[in-house]
Enzyme design. Structure first.
Site, PDB file in Angstrom:
ATOM      1  NE  ARG A   1      94.985 -13.313  17.549  1.00  0.00           N
ATOM      2  CZ  ARG A   1      95.755 -14.376  17.281  1.00  0.00           C
ATOM      3  NH1 ARG A   1      95.226 -15.422  16.661  1.00  0.00           N
ATOM      4  NH2 ARG A   1      97.023 -14.409  17.634  1.00  0.00           N
TER       5      ARG A   1
ATOM      6  CE1 TYR B   1      93.122 -12.699  24.349  1.00  0.00           C
ATOM      7  CE2 TYR B   1      95.306 -13.637  24.070  1.00  0.00           C
ATOM      8  CZ  TYR B   1      94.249 -12.897  23.583  1.00  0.00           C
ATOM      9  OH  TYR B   1      94.331 -12.336  22.342  1.00  0.00           O
TER      10      TYR B   1
ATOM     11  NE  ARG C   1      98.187 -12.760  14.535  1.00  0.00           N
ATOM     12  CZ  ARG C   1      98.973 -13.797  14.830  1.00  0.00           C
ATOM     13  NH1 ARG C   1      98.948 -14.874  14.049  1.00  0.00           N
ATOM     14  NH2 ARG C   1      99.763 -13.774  15.883  1.00  0.00           N
TER      15      ARG C   1
ATOM     16  CE  LYS D   1     100.960 -10.326  13.853  1.00  0.00           C
ATOM     17  NZ  LYS D   1     101.118  -9.439  15.036  1.00  0.00           N
TER      18      LYS D   1
ATOM     19  CG  HIS E   1     100.145 -15.086  20.958  1.00  0.00           C
ATOM     20  ND1 HIS E   1      99.294 -15.089  22.041  1.00  0.00           N
ATOM     21  CD2 HIS E   1      99.571 -14.261  20.038  1.00  0.00           C
ATOM     22  CE1 HIS E   1      98.259 -14.310  21.788  1.00  0.00           C
ATOM     23  NE2 HIS E   1      98.405 -13.806  20.588  1.00  0.00           N
TER      24      HIS E   1
ATOM     25  CG  HIS F   1      92.466  -8.751  17.096  1.00  0.00           C
ATOM     26  ND1 HIS F   1      93.291  -9.540  16.307  1.00  0.00           N
ATOM     27  CD2 HIS F   1      93.170  -8.495  18.225  1.00  0.00           C
ATOM     28  CE1 HIS F   1      94.440  -9.739  16.930  1.00  0.00           C
ATOM     29  NE2 HIS F   1      94.392  -9.122  18.089  1.00  0.00           N
TER      30      HIS F   1
END
Length: 308
Positions: A257, A289, A160, A184, A280, A254
């Site tokens: 990404r 994806y 990210r 995150k 993730h 993004h």
């Protein structure tokens, strides 16, 4: 009724405690904390209009009424899902801290957001993008070297933009060609990158001293004034270089990404590995994806097969 009106004063202390929880325990970004608090304030204002002034009296009916009110205001499915999540997190925290006897938010549903196929660059688009950046690196000095390293690393790792800007020099392991990333929730992961990215990083580190100042610290990527590079500068860079690629979609970091993930799966990487690389929390997030690759396959079939 103003949607994000501040709740009544008695809740101010609770909201401040909740803000500290979001920052210190959940480690959310400042932007996420503002969004969570804004959604909770909106819900509390709606509850007050219904005569529910005590947090202990919050119930599922009140929460559903607030969410329905959001829907009548024309909020999108994605927005409704996010706001419902914010309130569920809040009521769970109220219950855990003894402020609510039961957690009404645990039964609060929300409309599923429409999952759209994320845009991705083609292989030729990526090659032209990085070639254009390499040409700029020959003429733009340290800034050009930095820009090439940024683009190479974004595409090589799929990290990210916030993760990229937060990297320090010591997060790179040149021997193993991996980078340590804090995602995150400050979750740490190790992401590999290839030889082209390594070359670009070595060239940038050799030129980094031209931008570094006394306050630069350990930041890997520096802005023109010597501080840690800003996310806005990285977004502007990606847009500017993609504008030089004929026919390429106008994507931001993004988009790179998305592109990295799509190309990995098209090249045979398994879904679990891609999930790990992207950081993730849920495999379901990564599965979007697979739809991208399937859609491309369907498009190619439609164009090429005589009985499609």
């Amino acid at each position: 009724m103003p949607e994000d009106r501040e709740p009544q004063t008695p809740h101010a202390g609770v909201l401040e405690d909740y803000r500290r929880h979001l920052v210190s325990e959940r480690d959310l970004s400042a932007h996420s904390v503002r969004a969570y608090l804004g959604d909770v304030r909106s819900m509390l204002a709606h509850a007050a209009d219904l005569g529910v002034h005590d947090l202990a009296d919050l119930d599922l009916r009140t929460l559903r009424s607030w969410l329905a009110n959001q829907q009548t205001r024309g909020r999108s499915r994605t927005t409704l899902a996010r706001r419902a999540t914010a309130v569920r997190v809040f009521t769970a925290w109220l219950h855990r801290t003894g402020r609510l006897e039961a957690d009404p938010g645990s039964a609060l549903g929300s409309p599923k957001a429409h999952r759209t196929l994320p845009p991705a660059l083609g292989h030729d688009d990526v090659r032209q993008l990085l070639d254009a950046a390499a040409e700029h690196a020959l003429t733009d000095g340290a800034v050009g070297a930095r820009d090439l390293a940024v683009l190479e690393l974004l595409y090589a790792t799929g990290i990210r933009v916030g993760e990229l800007c937060a990297l320090d020099v010591d997060d790179l392991d040149h021997g193993r060609r991996v980078v340590r990333v804090f995602g995150k929730g400050r979750k740490e992961r190790t992401v590999p990158y290839g030889v082209p990215a390594e070359r670009a990083l070595v060239d940038w580190l050799a030129a980094r001293g031209e931008l570094a100042v006394s306050g630069s610290g350990p930041a890997l990527f520096l802005g023109v004034r010597g501080g840690r590079v800003d996310q806005r500068a990285v977004r502007a860079l990606v847009h500017a270089r993609l504008a030089e690629v004929p026919g390429a979609p106008d994507l931001g970091p993004h988009g790179l990404r998305h592109t990295a993930a799509t190309h990995l799966l098209e090249g045979g990487a398994d879904l679990r590995s891609v999930q790990e690389l992207l950081g993730h929390a849920s495999l379901a997030t990564t599965q979007i994806y697979t739809h991208v690759s399937a859609e491309r396959l369907r498009s190619a079939y439609t164009q090429a097969h005589p009985r499609a």
